[in-house]
Write a protein that holds these residues in place. Sequence first.
Motif, PDB file in Angstrom:
ATOM      1  N   ARG A  68       0.796  -1.224   0.000  1.00  7.99           N
ATOM      2  CA  ARG A  68       0.000   0.000   0.000  1.00  7.99           C
ATOM      3  C   ARG A  68       0.837   1.287   0.000  1.00  7.99           C
ATOM      4  NH1 ARG A  68      -5.544   0.414   0.404  1.00  7.99           N
ATOM      5  NH2 ARG A  68      -5.792  -1.774   0.813  1.00  7.99           N
ATOM      6  N   PRO A  69       1.910   1.371   0.816  1.00  8.84           N
ATOM      7  CA  PRO A  69       2.711   2.603   0.766  1.00  8.84           C
ATOM      8  C   PRO A  69       3.276   2.888  -0.624  1.00  8.84           C
ATOM      9  CG  PRO A  69       3.415   1.193   2.568  1.00  8.84           C
ATOM     10  CD  PRO A  69       2.427   0.415   1.799  1.00  8.84           C
ATOM     11  N   GLN A 103       0.574   5.690  -7.454  1.00 10.02           N
ATOM     12  CA  GLN A 103      -0.835   5.874  -7.836  1.00 10.02           C
ATOM     13  C   GLN A 103      -1.380   4.702  -8.655  1.00 10.02           C
ATOM     14  OE1 GLN A 103      -2.793   8.415  -6.817  1.00 10.02           O
ATOM     15  NE2 GLN A 103      -1.061   9.183  -5.653  1.00 10.02           N
ATOM     16  N   VAL A 104      -0.666   3.599  -8.666  1.00  9.25           N
ATOM     17  CA  VAL A 104      -1.112   2.463  -9.468  1.00  9.25           C
ATOM     18  C   VAL A 104      -1.200   1.240  -8.570  1.00  9.25           C
ATOM     19  CG1 VAL A 104      -0.552   0.990 -11.428  1.00  9.25           C
ATOM     20  CG2 VAL A 104      -0.033   3.386 -11.528  1.00  9.25           C
ATOM     21  N   ASP A 105      -2.113   0.373  -8.927  1.00  6.15           N
ATOM     22  CA  ASP A 105      -2.277  -0.859  -8.185  1.00  6.15           C
ATOM     23  C   ASP A 105      -1.136  -1.821  -8.534  1.00  6.15           C
ATOM     24  OD1 ASP A 105      -3.415  -2.510  -6.443  1.00  6.15           O
ATOM     25  OD2 ASP A 105      -5.352  -2.670  -7.467  1.00  6.15           O
ATOM     26  N   LEU A 106       0.009  -1.642  -7.891  1.00  4.74           N
ATOM     27  CA  LEU A 106       1.175  -2.467  -8.190  1.00  4.74           C
ATOM     28  C   LEU A 106       0.940  -3.933  -7.907  1.00  4.74           C
ATOM     29  CD1 LEU A 106       4.180  -0.464  -6.814  1.00  4.74           C
ATOM     30  CD2 LEU A 106       3.797  -1.177  -9.155  1.00  4.74           C
ATOM     31  N   LEU A 156      -3.443  -9.605 -17.549  1.00  2.00           N
ATOM     32  CA  LEU A 156      -3.414  -8.712 -16.384  1.00  2.00           C
ATOM     33  C   LEU A 156      -2.127  -7.895 -16.356  1.00  2.00           C
ATOM     34  CD1 LEU A 156      -4.798 -11.062 -13.599  1.00  2.00           C
ATOM     35  CD2 LEU A 156      -5.985  -9.209 -14.727  1.00  2.00           C
ATOM     36  N   LEU A 157      -1.021  -8.549 -16.740  1.00  2.00           N
ATOM     37  CA  LEU A 157       0.268  -7.851 -16.725  1.00  2.00           C
ATOM     38  C   LEU A 157       0.239  -6.667 -17.690  1.00  2.00           C
ATOM     39  CD1 LEU A 157       3.133  -7.983 -15.534  1.00  2.00           C
ATOM     40  CD2 LEU A 157       3.815  -9.270 -17.521  1.00  2.00           C
ATOM     41  N   LEU A 158      -0.285  -6.888 -18.889  1.00  2.00           N
ATOM     42  CA  LEU A 158      -0.349  -5.795 -19.870  1.00  2.00           C
ATOM     43  C   LEU A 158      -1.250  -4.672 -19.369  1.00  2.00           C
ATOM     44  CD1 LEU A 158      -0.575  -7.626 -23.321  1.00  2.00           C
ATOM     45  CD2 LEU A 158       1.366  -6.452 -22.333  1.00  2.00           C
ATOM     46  N   GLU A 159      -2.400  -5.049 -18.796  1.00  2.00           N
ATOM     47  CA  GLU A 159      -3.344  -4.025 -18.329  1.00  2.00           C
ATOM     48  C   GLU A 159      -2.722  -3.157 -17.251  1.00  2.00           C
ATOM     49  OE1 GLU A 159      -6.725  -6.259 -17.018  1.00  2.00           O
ATOM     50  OE2 GLU A 159      -7.021  -6.992 -19.063  1.00  2.00           O
ATOM     51  N   PHE A 160      -2.150  -3.826 -16.254  1.00  2.00           N
ATOM     52  CA  PHE A 160      -1.709  -3.045 -15.108  1.00  2.00           C
ATOM     53  C   PHE A 160      -0.360  -2.388 -15.341  1.00  2.00           C
ATOM     54  CE2 PHE A 160      -5.150  -5.480 -13.403  1.00  2.00           C
ATOM     55  CZ  PHE A 160      -5.796  -4.525 -12.645  1.00  2.00           C
ATOM     56  N   SER A 161       0.513  -2.987 -16.189  1.00  2.00           N
ATOM     57  CA  SER A 161       1.716  -2.216 -16.534  1.00  2.00           C
ATOM     58  C   SER A 161       1.310  -1.054 -17.418  1.00  2.00           C
ATOM     59  CB  SER A 161       2.788  -3.051 -17.234  1.00  2.00           C
ATOM     60  OG  SER A 161       2.489  -4.378 -17.233  1.00  2.00           O
ATOM     61  N   GLY A 204      -0.460   5.716 -17.336  1.00  2.00           N
ATOM     62  CA  GLY A 204      -1.347   6.417 -16.392  1.00  2.00           C
ATOM     63  C   GLY A 204      -2.751   5.871 -16.535  1.00  2.00           C
ATOM     64  N   SER A 205      -3.494   5.826 -15.414  1.00  2.00           N
ATOM     65  CA  SER A 205      -4.788   5.143 -15.478  1.00  2.00           C
ATOM     66  C   SER A 205      -5.921   6.051 -15.954  1.00  2.00           C
ATOM     67  CB  SER A 205      -5.128   4.545 -14.104  1.00  2.00           C
ATOM     68  OG  SER A 205      -4.938   5.504 -13.108  1.00  2.00           O
ATOM     69  N   ASP A 206      -5.675   7.362 -16.035  1.00  2.00           N
ATOM     70  CA  ASP A 206      -6.753   8.241 -16.493  1.00  2.00           C
ATOM     71  C   ASP A 206      -6.857   8.180 -18.021  1.00  2.00           C
ATOM     72  OD1 ASP A 206      -4.210   9.175 -15.825  1.00  2.00           O
ATOM     73  OD2 ASP A 206      -4.717  11.173 -16.538  1.00  2.00           O
ATOM     74  N   PRO A 207      -8.088   8.342 -18.534  1.00  2.00           N
ATOM     75  CA  PRO A 207      -8.281   8.240 -19.981  1.00  2.00           C
ATOM     76  C   PRO A 207      -7.565   9.357 -20.746  1.00  2.00           C
ATOM     77  CG  PRO A 207     -10.346   8.713 -18.852  1.00  2.00           C
ATOM     78  CD  PRO A 207      -9.334   8.543 -17.798  1.00  2.00           C
ATOM     79  N   LYS A 208      -7.113   9.014 -21.958  1.00  2.00           N
ATOM     80  CA  LYS A 208      -6.459   9.993 -22.828  1.00  2.00           C
ATOM     81  C   LYS A 208      -7.303  10.196 -24.077  1.00  2.00           C
ATOM     82  CE  LYS A 208      -1.854   9.482 -21.216  1.00  2.00           C
ATOM     83  NZ  LYS A 208      -2.402   9.098 -19.932  1.00  2.00           N
TER      84      LYS A 208
END
Lengths: 335, 300
Positions: free
Chosen positions: A290-291, A297-300, B111-116, B122-126
């Motif tokens: 969590r830290p 800002q990303v769910d690592l 999942l790896l592609l999505e979260f990397s 950045g998770s906000d839409p572009k």
Amino acid sequence: MSGPIQISNRLGKFHSNWIWLVTGIFIWLISIFLTDQINPYYLNIILYSGINIILAVSLNLVNGFTGQFSMGHAGFMSVGAYASAFITTYFQAHHVDLFSNPLIGQSIFVGSLILGGLVSCAAGYLVGLPSLRLKGDYLAIVTLGFGEIIRVIFLNVDAVGGSRGMPGIPPLSNFGWIFSFVVLTVFVVERLIKSPQGRSFLSVREDEIAAEAMGVNITGAKVRAFVIGAFFAGVAGGLFAHQLQFINPVTFDFNRSFEIIIMVVLGGMGSISGSIVAAVFLTTLREALRPLQEITQVDLRMIIYSFLLIVLMLTRPNGLFGTKEIFDFLPGKKK
Amino acid sequence: MVEFFQYVINGISLGSIYALIAIGYTMVFGVLQLINFAHGDVYMLGAFVGYYSAKWFHFTDKPSLTNLILVLIFAMVMCASVGYIIERFAYRPLRKAPRINLLITAVGVSLLLEFSGQLIFGSDPKFFPELYIPQTDLSIGEIKINPLQVIVLIISLILMGFLQYIVFRTRVGRAMRAVSFNHDLASLMGIPTNKVISLTFMLGSALAGAGGVLVGIIYPRIEPMMGVMPGLKAFVAAVLGGIGNIAGAVVGALTLGMAETFLVGYWASTYRDALAFALLIFILLVKPTGLFGTNRTEKV
């Protein structure tokens, strides 16, 4: 997944029903005397670990022991969560005086959990009966689809808040109930797979055609495993709802199903103790990260999970414990 | 009536994008019997490669059709490389493993592609840059057609035609069909199956990448999780058309695209995501081989 079915008496002399009862009493002693002493943050982690253990062990019954790769466990969890939360919030809104007596309050809560589990069972039966005719990848994606359909339905039902979710669920979950159900889940699954009924589940996993030739009703076995798994997922959902006090459909999307799958796969498909260890490990990991998450800002956590999953499949495809239990690794154990 | 035709046109343009993704699914399933969950995320990468390449090469200063095509080709090349890497390092080592392990790996890659993606982009839409701004509005009677939709449709048709040519008129295509017919037998006949599988992945991923750029043109909001739903829906389209069948995938995708726009137009948009899955379940129960699929008997 392959290999002979082990018919070893894994727990040895502990293999009596007494140990379960003693554990149950022990849990309530901890619940009554110790939970106030623990830092609430750590207690929270422990409680979520418990809920995740129930989810992982129940999914293991379907994915690991019966070999039917389900990806919709979060759907069943949401059915149980909504059903039980609906009941308790109803009682809280209309008969709030009942909760002043802790005995009645707790009975309502447990009743709602069981009922939530049963509704989830019914959902599992409805989903399982048609989809368990399918195999492998198709079954996986159909269960994923059913999970999503359940979510979309809750999104559209206004009585449970729709997309706004359901706030104000009474905080009835506690250490005692969560871990009583953990013990119950482990007990049922452990005893079940040692029973003739459970042996038929294992035979379905090992070789469907051979099992059918030996007279096992394979569709029946699959549906039974699925329904029992759904029951405990529903109970876990109910416990989760009364712990978080707020649920909305997004909580139960396919990412949650994946999370439970990762626990099962990491621990070893077909290993109860593996699921328990993995559930505790991954729940703790989430908090430990969590830290770092606040900086980036990303769910690592999900990056690590997914990377772990790939590496695990490449190097140790059977998970940490494979189909073995933790007791099998203890020294002095006769093979 | 005008409304109806408007929905048909929207449905076709949505369906043509699903088709580009569905083709990749169906091809990969053909050669590996694997649901490549990561396919939808390759499509997401295509959109982001398009976004960043348009920025770096300053294509947005002078929007033109050439720029659009350059971005498209760049995205396709990049996605093909990603497809190759995924196949080489995640799927190839598991060629002999049980299929469920392959499926779990595919989920992991996805999942790896999505979260990397969330970490890197950045998770906000572009907002996808305007690569080409059409001068005129097309309209037939009262029905308005967005010229961009026409361009998307034409480009996807060209790509599908090109693919059809590769699969049915070239040696490589013949090798692909042979591998999907019988993997072991193909390798006995001297076909380098690993190379063919890699190539199939690259072709499928290139098409998904093209789909990503094209979707960015019509619906300019892009984000790292955008691939999940279209990916799953494209899989449904592939099953609908009969998995392993390229033409079937296109038909399935167009059907799904239209069904979705009709549902959203005439009824409720909130049920949109459930429709594809309901359709999938229905198809698998009624006719598991899909519309154009062939029956495969299971051997003991």
